[in-house]
Design an enzyme around this catalytic site. Structure first.
Site, mmCIF file in Angstrom:
data_model
loop_
_atom_site.group_PDB
_atom_site.id
_atom_site.type_symbol
_atom_site.label_atom_id
_atom_site.label_comp_id
_atom_site.label_asym_id
_atom_site.label_seq_id
_atom_site.Cartn_x
_atom_site.Cartn_y
_atom_site.Cartn_z
ATOM 1 N N LYS A 70 -1.752 15.627 59.392
ATOM 2 C CA LYS A 70 -1.001 14.399 59.110
ATOM 3 C C LYS A 70 -0.085 14.687 57.945
ATOM 4 O O LYS A 70 -0.513 15.237 56.931
ATOM 5 C CB LYS A 70 -1.939 13.250 58.760
ATOM 6 C CG LYS A 70 -1.164 11.977 58.401
ATOM 7 C CD LYS A 70 -2.049 10.763 58.305
ATOM 8 C CE LYS A 70 -2.670 10.613 56.948
ATOM 9 N NZ LYS A 70 -3.319 9.293 56.784
ATOM 10 N N GLN A 141 -3.609 -2.262 53.246
ATOM 11 C CA GLN A 141 -4.882 -1.795 53.830
ATOM 12 C C GLN A 141 -5.974 -2.867 53.804
ATOM 13 O O GLN A 141 -6.929 -2.805 54.595
ATOM 14 C CB GLN A 141 -5.421 -0.568 53.063
ATOM 15 C CG GLN A 141 -4.449 0.573 52.874
ATOM 16 C CD GLN A 141 -4.085 1.269 54.164
ATOM 17 O OE1 GLN A 141 -4.872 1.299 55.110
ATOM 18 N NE2 GLN A 141 -2.887 1.815 54.220
ATOM 19 N N GLY A 223 -9.621 3.265 47.498
ATOM 20 C CA GLY A 223 -8.235 3.430 47.035
ATOM 21 C C GLY A 223 -7.950 4.781 46.400
ATOM 22 O O GLY A 223 -6.824 5.265 46.438
ATOM 23 N N THR A 224 -8.967 5.411 45.801
ATOM 24 C CA THR A 224 -8.731 6.636 45.044
ATOM 25 C C THR A 224 -8.667 7.844 45.970
ATOM 26 O O THR A 224 -9.682 8.270 46.524
ATOM 27 C CB THR A 224 -9.834 6.823 43.975
ATOM 28 O OG1 THR A 224 -9.764 5.705 43.088
ATOM 29 C CG2 THR A 224 -9.629 8.104 43.192
ATOM 30 N N LYS A 229 -6.282 8.833 39.873
ATOM 31 C CA LYS A 229 -6.561 7.442 40.256
ATOM 32 C C LYS A 229 -8.021 7.102 39.959
ATOM 33 O O LYS A 229 -8.891 7.982 40.006
ATOM 34 C CB LYS A 229 -6.299 7.246 41.744
ATOM 35 C CG LYS A 229 -4.848 7.028 42.111
ATOM 36 C CD LYS A 229 -4.800 6.816 43.605
ATOM 37 C CE LYS A 229 -3.525 6.268 44.110
ATOM 38 N NZ LYS A 229 -3.599 6.075 45.572
ATOM 39 N N GLY A 295 -14.688 7.011 49.567
ATOM 40 C CA GLY A 295 -13.890 7.297 50.777
ATOM 41 C C GLY A 295 -12.548 7.892 50.394
ATOM 42 O O GLY A 295 -11.601 7.172 50.071
#
Ligand code: NAD
Length: 324
Positions: A70, A141, A223-224, A229, A295
Site C-alpha cells: 500500500k 476513521q 491513532g499512533t 505520535k 493497533g
C-alpha cells in the site's frame, strides 16, 4: 501481458463488508502469529511539502497468497479541499510470477481494515459484559471504528471526547443511526464510564491518563502509527497487558514506543493479538485486568482486504481490466 483488475473506491465499498473485513483481518493476524505471513519494514517519511507523511507498507501472506504493497499517507490539508486526509492505493502482485494483479483504491479499505483491527481486539479482549463505549477522536476513521465496535458487544451508550469538539456531531449521528445514546463528555469522565475505549486521533501527546482508566477496561489505541505520535499515558501500558498487531511496529512507531523508551515495559511484554486468536495466549485472564491493543496498522491488513475485493470483483465480473 498480464491483465490487471482495477477496483475503484466505490466498488471496494460495495464488495468489502465490515464482516468480511473482520474475518480477513482476524485471519491475517492469526497467520502472522504462526509465522505464515510477514510484514516488510515500513517506509514512512515527512515529505517536507503540504505537511504530508508518505510511505509504503508491504508484505507477503503465504497462507492467503497475498503479496503487495500500500502506498500513500496523510495530507492534513486535504479536509479543507473536500478530500479525506488519508490517501492510499493498494497494489497486489501474483506471488508465483511477480506480475501485477490488481490496482485497488485504498481509502475505504484502510478505514474498514483499521476498524476491523480494533473490533477484532474488542472481540478477543474486552469483557463480555462491556456496556459503555468511549470514543477519543472524531475524524474520518472514527465513524468506521464506532460502527465496527458496536458489532462486538451489546453497548448501551457511547461517550466521546475530541480535541476539536465541533467534529463530534458527525460521530453522534453515527451513534444515533446505530440506536446508541451519545454524550460528549470530558476525558476524565470518559475514562470513569467507559468499559471499552477507542483512541483514533493524530495526537503527539497523551490525551488519556492512566489514573482515569478504570479496572477491567479494554483500550484500543488506533491513532499512533508514526514515530513521535502518542494518545495515552505511557504508565497506562505499564498497568495493562499489552497486545498488538505486530510487536516490531508497536515498539518503533506504535503507542508502545513511549513506554518501551521510558523502560516502563519491554518488547517481550507485548503480545501479538494473533496468539490470542490462535489460542496460544489466554488473552484477558480477569475482569479487573486492563488490556491495551496497540493497533499500529500493518500492510498485511491492507493486502487481506484488497484480496477480498479482488476475489469478489472476479467472481461477480465487476471492475475494469487493463493490460499492462
Ligand atoms: P482525521 O484528520 O480525519 O481526524 C483527526 C483526528 O485527530 C480528529 O479527531 C482530530 O480532532 C484529532 N487531532 C488532529 N490534530 C490533533 C492533535 N494535534 N492532537 C490531538 N488530536 C488531534 O484523521 P483520521 O483519518 O480519522 O485518522 C486519525 C488518526 O488515525 C491519524 O493519526 C491516522 O494517521 C491514524 N490512522 C491509523 C491507522 C492504523 O492502522 N493504526 C489507520 C488509519 C489512520
Amino acid at each position: 501481458m498480464p491483465e490487471i483488475a482495477v477496483i475503484s473506491e466505490d466498488l471496494c465499498a460495495q464488495l468489502v463488508t465490515p464482516k468480511a473485513a473482520f474475518a480477513a483481518v482476524e485471519g491475517v493476524f492469526a497467520a502472522m502469529a504462526k509465522g505464515e505471513a510477514r510484514n516488510f519494514p515500513v517506509v514512512r517519511e515527512a515529505l517536507g511539502h503540504a505537511e504530508a507523511l508518505y510511505g509504503f507498507k508491504s508484505g507477503f501472506d503465504k497462507a492467503g497468497m497475498a503479496l503487495g504493497l500500500k502506498s500513500g499517507g496523510f495530507w492534513p490539508g486535504n479536509m479543507a479541499r473536500g478530500l479525506t486526509n488519508h490517501q492510499s492505493t493498494i497494489f497486489l502482485f501474483d506471488p508465483d510470477t511477480g506480475q501485477l494483479q490488481a490496482l485497488v483504491g485504498g481509502n475505504y479499505l484502510t478505514a474498514i481494515r483499521t476498524a476491523a483491527a480494533s473490533s477484532v481486539s474488542i472481540a478477543h479482549l474486552a469483557r463480555a459484559d462491556a456496556k459503555v463505549l468511549g470514543m477519543v477522536g472524531a475524524g474520518h476513521q472514527s465513524a468506521f471504528q464506532l460502527r465496527a465496535a458496536a458489532r462486538q458487544r451489546a453497548f448501551e451508550r457511547v461517550v466521546a471526547w475530541n480535541p476539536h469538539p465541533e467534529m463530534l456531531p458527525k460521530l453522534a449521528a453515527v451513534a444515533e443511526e446505530l440506536g446508541l445514546p451519545f454524550a460528549a463528555v470530558e476525558r476524565e469522565a470518559l475514562g470513569a464510564e467507559a468499559d471499552v475505549i477507542i483512541t483514533i486521533t493524530s495526537a503527539f501527546a497523551p490525551l488519556m491518563m492512566r489514573d482515569w482508566i478504570k479496572p477491567g477496561t479494554h483500550v484500543a489505541c488506533m491513532g499512533t502509527d508514526t514515530k513521535g505520535k502518542q494518545e495515552v499515558d505511557a504508565h497506562l501500558l505499564a498497568a495493562a497487558t499489552v497486545f498488538t498487531d505486530e510487536v516490531a511496529q508497536s515498539v518503533s512507531l506504535g503507542e508502545a514506543q513511549h513506554a518501551v523508551a521510558a523502560g516502563l515495559i519491554h518488547e517481550g511484554d507485548i503480545v501479538p493479538l494473533g496468539a490470542v486468536i490462535n489460542g496460544t495466549h489466554p488473552g484477558r485472564v480477569s475482569a479487573d485486568e486492563i488490556t491495551v491493543f496497540d493497533g499500529t496498522g500493518v500492510g498485511l491488513q491492507d493486502l487481506a482486504v484488497a484480496h477480498v475485493a479482488m476475489r469478489a470483483a472476479q467472481e461477480r465480473g465487476l471492475g475494469a481490466r487493463v493490460t499492462l
